[in-house]
Design a protein around this motif. Sequence first.
Motif, PDB file in Angstrom:
ATOM      1  N   PRO A 265       0.837  -1.214   0.000  1.00  0.00           N
ATOM      2  CA  PRO A 265       0.000   0.000   0.000  1.00  0.00           C
ATOM      3  C   PRO A 265       0.865   1.254   0.000  1.00  0.00           C
ATOM      4  CG  PRO A 265      -0.039  -1.064   2.166  1.00  0.00           C
ATOM      5  CD  PRO A 265       0.725  -1.977   1.263  1.00  0.00           C
ATOM      6  N   ILE A 266       0.444   2.243  -0.784  1.00  0.00           N
ATOM      7  CA  ILE A 266       1.165   3.514  -0.814  1.00  0.00           C
ATOM      8  C   ILE A 266       0.170   4.659  -0.613  1.00  0.00           C
ATOM      9  CG2 ILE A 266       3.125   2.766  -2.223  1.00  0.00           C
ATOM     10  CD1 ILE A 266       1.693   3.883  -4.672  1.00  0.00           C
ATOM     11  N   GLU A 267       0.691   5.810  -0.214  1.00  0.00           N
ATOM     12  CA  GLU A 267      -0.151   6.958   0.115  1.00  0.00           C
ATOM     13  C   GLU A 267      -0.594   7.737  -1.121  1.00  0.00           C
ATOM     14  OE1 GLU A 267      -1.201   7.800   3.130  1.00  0.00           O
ATOM     15  OE2 GLU A 267      -0.048   6.376   4.316  1.00  0.00           O
ATOM     16  N   VAL A 268       0.272   7.825  -2.147  1.00  0.00           N
ATOM     17  CA  VAL A 268      -0.080   8.578  -3.356  1.00  0.00           C
ATOM     18  C   VAL A 268      -0.896   7.684  -4.286  1.00  0.00           C
ATOM     19  CG1 VAL A 268       1.894  10.128  -3.241  1.00  0.00           C
ATOM     20  CG2 VAL A 268       2.121   7.964  -4.467  1.00  0.00           C
ATOM     21  N   PHE A 269      -1.581   8.295  -5.240  1.00  0.00           N
ATOM     22  CA  PHE A 269      -2.393   7.502  -6.162  1.00  0.00           C
ATOM     23  C   PHE A 269      -2.452   8.159  -7.532  1.00  0.00           C
ATOM     24  CE2 PHE A 269      -5.320  10.401  -3.999  1.00  0.00           C
ATOM     25  CZ  PHE A 269      -6.079  10.910  -5.050  1.00  0.00           C
ATOM     26  N   GLY A 270      -2.962   7.405  -8.510  1.00  0.00           N
ATOM     27  CA  GLY A 270      -3.074   7.896  -9.880  1.00  0.00           C
ATOM     28  C   GLY A 270      -1.961   7.357 -10.750  1.00  0.00           C
ATOM     29  N   LYS A 271      -2.312   7.018 -11.986  1.00  0.00           N
ATOM     30  CA  LYS A 271      -1.332   6.462 -12.931  1.00  0.00           C
ATOM     31  C   LYS A 271      -0.123   7.381 -13.082  1.00  0.00           C
ATOM     32  CE  LYS A 271      -1.041   4.648 -17.683  1.00  0.00           C
ATOM     33  NZ  LYS A 271       0.042   5.494 -18.227  1.00  0.00           N
ATOM     34  N   HIS A 272      -0.373   8.699 -13.151  1.00  0.00           N
ATOM     35  CA  HIS A 272       0.749   9.621 -13.348  1.00  0.00           C
ATOM     36  C   HIS A 272       1.698   9.608 -12.156  1.00  0.00           C
ATOM     37  CE1 HIS A 272      -1.992  11.979 -10.934  1.00  0.00           C
ATOM     38  NE2 HIS A 272      -1.179  13.019 -10.872  1.00  0.00           N
ATOM     39  N   ASN A 273       1.163   9.453 -10.940  1.00  0.00           N
ATOM     40  CA  ASN A 273       2.031   9.401  -9.766  1.00  0.00           C
ATOM     41  C   ASN A 273       2.786   8.085  -9.666  1.00  0.00           C
ATOM     42  OD1 ASN A 273       1.998  11.908  -8.479  1.00  0.00           O
ATOM     43  ND2 ASN A 273      -0.011  11.525  -7.585  1.00  0.00           N
ATOM     44  N   THR A 300       5.895   5.662   2.677  1.00  0.00           N
ATOM     45  CA  THR A 300       5.492   6.688   3.646  1.00  0.00           C
ATOM     46  C   THR A 300       5.381   8.077   3.007  1.00  0.00           C
ATOM     47  OG1 THR A 300       7.793   7.155   4.301  1.00  0.00           O
ATOM     48  CG2 THR A 300       6.651   5.406   5.496  1.00  0.00           C
ATOM     49  N   PHE A 301       5.573   8.169   1.700  1.00  0.00           N
ATOM     50  CA  PHE A 301       5.513   9.466   1.004  1.00  0.00           C
ATOM     51  C   PHE A 301       4.059   9.869   0.791  1.00  0.00           C
ATOM     52  CE2 PHE A 301       5.360  11.879  -3.066  1.00  0.00           C
ATOM     53  CZ  PHE A 301       6.105  12.986  -2.677  1.00  0.00           C
ATOM     54  N   THR A 302       3.689  11.046   1.300  1.00  0.00           N
ATOM     55  CA  THR A 302       2.284  11.469   1.216  1.00  0.00           C
ATOM     56  C   THR A 302       2.026  12.479   0.096  1.00  0.00           C
ATOM     57  OG1 THR A 302       2.694  13.168   2.888  1.00  0.00           O
ATOM     58  CG2 THR A 302       1.845  11.042   3.661  1.00  0.00           C
ATOM     59  N   GLY A 303       3.071  12.905  -0.614  1.00  0.00           N
ATOM     60  CA  GLY A 303       2.874  13.821  -1.735  1.00  0.00           C
ATOM     61  C   GLY A 303       3.527  15.165  -1.499  1.00  0.00           C
ATOM     62  N   ALA A 304       3.747  15.889  -2.610  1.00  0.00           N
ATOM     63  CA  ALA A 304       4.309  17.236  -2.540  1.00  0.00           C
ATOM     64  C   ALA A 304       3.189  18.230  -2.268  1.00  0.00           C
ATOM     65  CB  ALA A 304       5.023  17.576  -3.850  1.00  0.00           C
ATOM     66  N   SER A 305       3.545  19.355  -1.663  1.00  0.00           N
ATOM     67  CA  SER A 305       2.561  20.388  -1.376  1.00  0.00           C
ATOM     68  C   SER A 305       1.864  20.854  -2.653  1.00  0.00           C
ATOM     69  CB  SER A 305       3.263  21.579  -0.711  1.00  0.00           C
ATOM     70  OG  SER A 305       2.380  22.650  -0.534  1.00  0.00           O
ATOM     71  N   LYS A 306       0.542  20.988  -2.567  1.00  0.00           N
ATOM     72  CA  LYS A 306      -0.301  21.463  -3.678  1.00  0.00           C
ATOM     73  C   LYS A 306      -0.422  20.457  -4.813  1.00  0.00           C
ATOM     74  CE  LYS A 306       0.707  26.348  -2.794  1.00  0.00           C
ATOM     75  NZ  LYS A 306       1.277  27.587  -3.324  1.00  0.00           N
ATOM     76  N   ARG A 307       0.138  19.258  -4.653  1.00  0.00           N
ATOM     77  CA  ARG A 307      -0.018  18.221  -5.662  1.00  0.00           C
ATOM     78  C   ARG A 307      -0.929  17.141  -5.089  1.00  0.00           C
ATOM     79  NH1 ARG A 307       3.695  22.235  -6.557  1.00  0.00           N
ATOM     80  NH2 ARG A 307       4.482  22.143  -8.682  1.00  0.00           N
ATOM     81  N   LEU A 308      -2.172  17.089  -5.575  1.00  0.00           N
ATOM     82  CA  LEU A 308      -3.189  16.195  -5.027  1.00  0.00           C
ATOM     83  C   LEU A 308      -3.145  16.222  -3.500  1.00  0.00           C
ATOM     84  CD1 LEU A 308      -3.605  13.042  -7.307  1.00  0.00           C
ATOM     85  CD2 LEU A 308      -5.350  14.656  -6.565  1.00  0.00           C
ATOM     86  N   GLU A 309      -3.260  17.420  -2.974  1.00  0.00           N
ATOM     87  CA  GLU A 309      -3.188  17.629  -1.527  1.00  0.00           C
ATOM     88  C   GLU A 309      -4.583  17.468  -0.914  1.00  0.00           C
ATOM     89  OE1 GLU A 309      -2.114  21.278   1.561  1.00  0.00           O
ATOM     90  OE2 GLU A 309      -1.363  21.344  -0.493  1.00  0.00           O
ATOM     91  N   THR A 317     -16.723  11.631   1.964  1.00  0.00           N
ATOM     92  CA  THR A 317     -16.390  12.820   1.173  1.00  0.00           C
ATOM     93  C   THR A 317     -14.884  13.083   1.242  1.00  0.00           C
ATOM     94  OG1 THR A 317     -18.502  13.837   1.755  1.00  0.00           O
ATOM     95  CG2 THR A 317     -16.833  15.295   0.839  1.00  0.00           C
ATOM     96  N   VAL A 318     -14.295  13.459   0.110  1.00  0.00           N
ATOM     97  CA  VAL A 318     -12.903  13.930   0.097  1.00  0.00           C
ATOM     98  C   VAL A 318     -12.850  15.213  -0.729  1.00  0.00           C
ATOM     99  CG1 VAL A 318     -11.705  11.732   0.443  1.00  0.00           C
ATOM    100  CG2 VAL A 318     -12.364  12.432  -1.867  1.00  0.00           C
ATOM    101  N   ILE A 319     -11.970  16.137  -0.321  1.00  0.00           N
ATOM    102  CA  ILE A 319     -11.734  17.352  -1.088  1.00  0.00           C
ATOM    103  C   ILE A 319     -10.220  17.486  -1.284  1.00  0.00           C
ATOM    104  CG2 ILE A 319     -12.026  19.853  -1.258  1.00  0.00           C
ATOM    105  CD1 ILE A 319     -14.397  19.654   0.619  1.00  0.00           C
ATOM    106  N   TYR A 320      -9.802  17.558  -2.546  1.00  0.00           N
ATOM    107  CA  TYR A 320      -8.391  17.720  -2.889  1.00  0.00           C
ATOM    108  C   TYR A 320      -8.185  19.055  -3.588  1.00  0.00           C
ATOM    109  CZ  TYR A 320      -7.366  12.754  -2.057  1.00  0.00           C
ATOM    110  OH  TYR A 320      -7.185  11.517  -1.487  1.00  0.00           O
ATOM    111  N   LYS A 321      -6.987  19.624  -3.391  1.00  0.00           N
ATOM    112  CA  LYS A 321      -6.593  20.732  -4.251  1.00  0.00           C
ATOM    113  C   LYS A 321      -5.285  20.349  -4.939  1.00  0.00           C
ATOM    114  CE  LYS A 321      -4.113  23.749  -0.981  1.00  0.00           C
ATOM    115  NZ  LYS A 321      -3.995  25.127  -0.475  1.00  0.00           N
ATOM    116  N   ASP A 322      -5.117  20.881  -6.124  1.00  0.00           N
ATOM    117  CA  ASP A 322      -3.957  20.507  -6.927  1.00  0.00           C
ATOM    118  C   ASP A 322      -3.521  21.712  -7.751  1.00  0.00           C
ATOM    119  OD1 ASP A 322      -2.593  17.683  -7.920  1.00  0.00           O
ATOM    120  OD2 ASP A 322      -2.537  19.238  -9.448  1.00  0.00           O
ATOM    121  N   PHE A 323      -2.204  21.793  -7.992  1.00  0.00           N
ATOM    122  CA  PHE A 323      -1.605  22.901  -8.734  1.00  0.00           C
ATOM    123  C   PHE A 323      -1.833  22.757 -10.240  1.00  0.00           C
ATOM    124  CE2 PHE A 323       2.243  25.425 -10.040  1.00  0.00           C
ATOM    125  CZ  PHE A 323       1.923  26.593  -9.362  1.00  0.00           C
ATOM    126  N   ALA A 324      -2.466  21.669 -10.665  1.00  0.00           N
ATOM    127  CA  ALA A 324      -2.610  21.380 -12.095  1.00  0.00           C
ATOM    128  C   ALA A 324      -3.251  22.546 -12.843  1.00  0.00           C
ATOM    129  CB  ALA A 324      -3.450  20.127 -12.290  1.00  0.00           C
TER     130      ALA A 324
END
Length: 450
Positions: A265-273, A300-309, A317-324
């Motif tokens: 199991p990993i914390e990040v998700f999505g084909k691009h990640n 244990t990597f949870t992602g970069a700031s503003k990238r699928l944050e 319910t989930v709410i994400y923000k992303d720099f995309a």
Amino acid sequence: MNIHFIAIGGAAMHNLALALHHKGETVTGSDDTIFDPSKSRLEKYGLLPEAFGWFPEKITSDLDAVILGMHAKEDNPELLKAQELGLNIYSYPEYLYERAKDKTRVVIGGSHGKTTITSMILHVMHYWDKEVDYMVGAQLEGFDTMVRMTDDADFMVLEGDEYLSSPIDRRPKFHLYKPNIALLSGIAWDHINVFPTFDNYVEQFQIFVDSMTNGGAMVYNTEDENVVKVVENATAHIKKYPYQTPEYTVEDGETLLETPDGAMPIEVFGKHNLNNLAGAKWICQHMGVVEEDFYEAISTFTGASKRLELIAKSKDTVIYKDFAHSPSKVAATTSAVKEQYGDRTVVACLELHTYSSLNPEFLSEYQGALDAADVAVVFYSPKAVEIKKLEPITAQQIAAAFKRDDLTIFTDPADFKAFLFEQELKNKAILLMSSGNYGGLDFEEVKGLV
């Protein structure tokens, strides 16, 4: 050394100023305006200018270096004084190279994914207490600054931005680093205001690859045909290491990465990640981290700031923000959220905020970018178009570009906020994509929705 920053308040510039201050250098700077978080961080270390503006009297012959930021103009009074005195004037990337020329330089390039890949590499190095110098484009958990500069570290990891170096140096930043080890994640036309054609844009990546040191290692994404062409056409004598998206599955909103020891199991998700992760693994191996140790750290990597944050979450319910903001990033991010939350209604909201995204000639590049969303929303501010002195665009042009009949378009911040806050959130995944803030949206207030 005595080092002066012209336009010290930028995200990259103030972090370099802090890194040099921590190293013991004497740092001064100027800017015509500085906002938080730069302002408070500079103030904390006594580096905030006493007054905003440009003061040629700050430029004296005892300065060892002047670092010029993109926010300054060619006729900046401090720059003109530095030129008159014949001082050493560096762009941001030039100065980074100057301080890293005797180290092994690891440069992460690509239109998308470079901040995340750089962050993954630094996370792994930090996890295993391996000291490296770095420059990354986002604030990372566990790191005080986005730049670290020491005398002792053998490696310097650099996020390789293709944007221009300074007002008097129009070369893309990543042309100046001369990497020993490099990665190329993808090529998707961006910065249309600087690179007017796709061919001109691709050429910058060819120059980047050809700037590598002889015998260097190029790690590249074979799922991007433009990347493959650029690497295959390389004139530099380099070793090539291809990568592609690894096998993974998604079960009950959790992504499982296939490893030699089974599903992890990993914390990040999505084909691009997952694709980013494969590239980061190669780089870490070139930096001395074995595969098994990489997997342990990256779990244990949870992602970069503003990238699928993830900014808010409840049971359903989930709410994400992303720099995309570029078309390829928007498409990848939207698809990632839909894949992760396939049993929920995905509401994808995109703000057109950059010069490229607000350019009528570029709009057609967004066709299909929001197709993975169940509900697709675009916000743009006619005032932002006016401020950027661009040709006005209409809602009809945007609708025609995205080619989605049910696309909802907002131009008033209050209307967009009302739409967002009136959502029935049960069984939904909300995705807010922007390099801006939707005309003043308070994300702290958004957190309170859940």
